[in-house]
Design an enzyme around this catalytic site. Structure first.
Site, short mmCIF file in Angstrom:
data_model
loop_
_atom_site.label_atom_id
_atom_site.label_comp_id
_atom_site.label_asym_id
_atom_site.label_seq_id
_atom_site.Cartn_x
_atom_site.Cartn_y
_atom_site.Cartn_z
N CYS A 389 7.69 0.70 -3.69
CA CYS A 389 7.84 -0.73 -3.37
C CYS A 389 7.67 -0.96 -1.86
CB CYS A 389 9.16 -1.25 -3.92
SG CYS A 389 9.05 -3.00 -4.31
N HIS A 515 9.04 0.19 -9.50
CA HIS A 515 10.15 1.15 -9.32
C HIS A 515 10.18 2.16 -10.47
CE1 HIS A 515 12.35 -0.89 -6.03
NE2 HIS A 515 11.70 -1.94 -6.48
N GLU A 517 11.59 4.90 -10.67
CA GLU A 517 12.91 5.54 -10.81
C GLU A 517 13.76 4.86 -11.87
OE1 GLU A 517 11.96 3.63 -8.37
OE2 GLU A 517 13.60 2.48 -7.47
N1 GLN Z 1 10.81 -6.40 0.58
C1 GLN Z 1 9.69 -6.11 -0.24
C2 GLN Z 1 9.31 -7.29 -1.13
O1 GLN Z 1 10.10 -8.17 -1.35
C3 GLN Z 1 9.90 -4.85 -1.06
C4 GLN Z 1 11.02 -4.96 -2.06
C5 GLN Z 1 11.46 -3.62 -2.60
O2 GLN Z 1 11.24 -2.59 -2.00
N2 GLN Z 1 12.13 -3.63 -3.73
O3 GLN Z 1 8.23 -7.34 -1.63
#
Ligand code: GLN
Length: 548
Positions: A389, A515, A517
């Site tokens: 992410c 994600h 995970e």
């Molecule tokens: N801050 C970033 C976004 O909002 C990544 C979010 C995250 O890593 N879950 O896109």
């Protein structure tokens, strides 16, 4: 499935789990372990968490408050205990599996404003408790067992409506249809050289003051409980001796189901609920635990992030490493590295001894430049890299700046005026003013490109992974990225969103917008974590060969 048939399929039995003495005893793990044991006896079981806090969900909380926010397939932002439940049960749960006091009050107050209470005074009892009971019974008929974990510790003011609701619920269902388990702590007092049962007695007393009588007491302790200690707890706390179960410290949480089944917890539960006892199959689980405890190999992985002081902030990532480690027969020595400490000149010192680095998710500008320095270092030194992410977004920024020559490229999350907005909000999102409405949450499909490392990891083209972010890779720059050696290895089915990237000229450099995970389960793991550890093992092997 016809919902009528589904509703009448099972006479659902309820298992309530309360906590006594102190928090953080691992109630979630105990609930998940019991769930696994029942599942491995061929029963259909689900687990629910009741959280007494007033937040509607943990989505707005800082990870230091309540640990990681766990996102389900259906896009609910939930308590991290749901992660334990899914990792142990190996299937997806949803928004109904987590209820907070905030949701309960929100529903009741909304109804009140709509005039649904017909002039009545709206009160904790019966209106709040009725809403809690309604939420507990949503799985009625669909599962044989619903395990309900009540957050907090018995005696907390905020959990009172939950205790009252569960008390009423159990009475309404009648004996043999609901049982109560309390998880307590039996401390070892060094100066006395003894395990002390008094805190457990007090917690049980406190539970009974609310009209709830425990059927089973699970005692967390450093060491096994002697027969005398167990008899004492049984006698003073009103349970039979076999129903005092000891849960002593073990090497890994994945051993907990094995310990609990040795004490016959699952069989006692089944007996008390009047259910015949099927055979238990834990063969795969045992093999999985054995590989965790006796691995053949070892790698050193760095996790770069800004919430490193509190390990629960990265709970699912840490667990995904344990799963992938077991599958690769490898012990993972994990170093948590504060991204705020990193810069271009000290990465060698912090990162050169690692066999792989993962740059984790996050929000906000703090620590970003350190992450970018770390990524530059591992890209240039061909150390396996895994970006999740925000970690992937930082990899795009780093690549744009240092390889594509897009000076000061950035995400508009950190610099609204950047000339090269390589990470940005989608046009539709920009029109929404309420921040909560712009987050991409839950499971989305992704098409993986054949012939890539990502495809090698998944072994299939169509995958589903969970998201929790606002910003996306800006496809305006896709051509430039590709010309410079980046591969867009995963796209949304309409091709409009870049979900996965990797680098041509690197042994294992993968960034993902989702994600992975969150879908890593015990025994089976998550494909990209398994691939990453494999790459780290290879890197380590090559490094030691080169040194010989
Ligand atoms: N801050 C970033 C976004 O909002 C990544 C979010 C995250 O890593 N879950 O896109």
């Amino acid at each position: 499935m016809n919902s009528k048939i589904r509703k009448t399929r099972f006479k659902t039995k309820y298992i309530f789990i309360f906590g006594g003495v102190v928090s953080s005893l691992g109630k979630g793990i105990a609930a998940a372990s019991l769930g696994l044991l029942l599942k491995q006896r061929n029963h259909k079981v689900t687990i629910m968490k009741l959280d007494p806090y007033i937040n509607v969900d943990p989505g707005t909380m800082n990870p230091y408050q309540h640990g990681e926010v766990y996102v389900t397939d259906d896009g609910a932002e939930t308590d991290l205990d749901l992660g334990h439940y899914e990792r142990f049960l190996a299937y997806s749960l949803g928004k109904e599996n987590n209820t907070t006091a905030g949701q309960v009050y929100y529903t009741v107050i909304t109804k009140e404003r709509e005039g649904q209470f017909l002039g009545k005074t709206v009160q904790v009892i019966p209106h709040i408790t009725d809403e809690i009971k309604r939420r507990i019974s949503v799985f009625d008929g669909s599962y044989e067992f619903v395990i309900v974990e009540i957050g907090g510790t018995v005696g907390d003011i905020e959990s009172l409506p939950f205790l009252e609701a569960t008390r009423q619920f159990a009475i309404e269902r009648g004996p043999k249809n609901a049982i109560n388990i309390i998880l307590t702590y039996v401390p070892y007092i060094k100066s006395a050289g003894e395990l002390k049962t008094k805190p457990t007695q007090h917690s049980v007393k406190s539970l009974m003051e609310h009209g709830i009588v425990p059927d089973i007491i699970i005692c967390r302790s450093e060491t096994k409980l002697s027969k005398e200690v167990k008899s004492k707890i049984a006698l003073f706390c009103n349970v039979d001796e076999e129903s005092v179960i000891d849960l002593y410290d073990v090497e890994t949480i994945y051993e907990v189901p094995l310990i609990l089944s040795k004490s016959n917890l699952d069989q006692i539960v089944l007996k008390k609920l009047n259910i015949p006892i099927n055979t238990l199959n834990l063969d795969e689980w045992k093999a999985f635990v054995k590989r965790i405890k006796q691995p053949l190999y070892k790698v050193k992985i760095g996790l770069v992030g800004k919430y490193v002081k509190y390990r629960d902030s990265y709970k699912s990532i840490l667990e995904a490493f344990i799963h992938a480690g077991s599958i690769n027969n490898t012990a993972i020595e994990l170093e948590l590295i504060d991204s705020e400490e990193l810069n271009d000149s000290n990465c060698e010192k912090f990162l050169s001894n690692l066999d792989g680095i993962l740059v984790g998710p996050g929000f906000g500008k703090r620590g970003i430049e350190g992450k970018i320095s770390a990524i530059k270092y591992v890209r240039e030194n061909k150390i396996p890299f895994f970006g999740i992410c925000l970690g992937m977004q930082c990899a795009i920024i780093e690549f744009s700046r240092n390889v594509c020559g897009l000076e000061n490229a950035d995400s508009t999350e950190f610099n609204k005026k950047t000339k090269y907005n390589v990470i940005d909000l989608m046009e539709e999102q920009k029109k929404i003013s309420n921040k909560g409405g712009t987050m991409r949450l839950g499971q989305y499909p992704c098409v993986v490109k054949k012939g890539t490392l990502s495809y090698e990891a998944y072994g299939q083209e169509l995958i589903f992974e969970r998201h929790r972010h606002r910003y996306e890779v800006n496809t305006k720059f896709q051509d430039i990225f590709e010309k410079n050696g980046m591969i867009m290895s995963g796209l949304s089915p309409d091709g409009k969103l870049i979900e996965m990237i990797e680098l041509k000229d690197h042994p294992w450099f993968i960034g993902v917008q989702f994600h992975p995970e969150l879908k890593s389960r015990a025994v089976t793991g998550a494909p990209l974590f398994i691939g990453f550890i494999k790459a780290a093992l290879n890197y380590r092997k090559n490094k030691s060969q080169n040194m010989e």
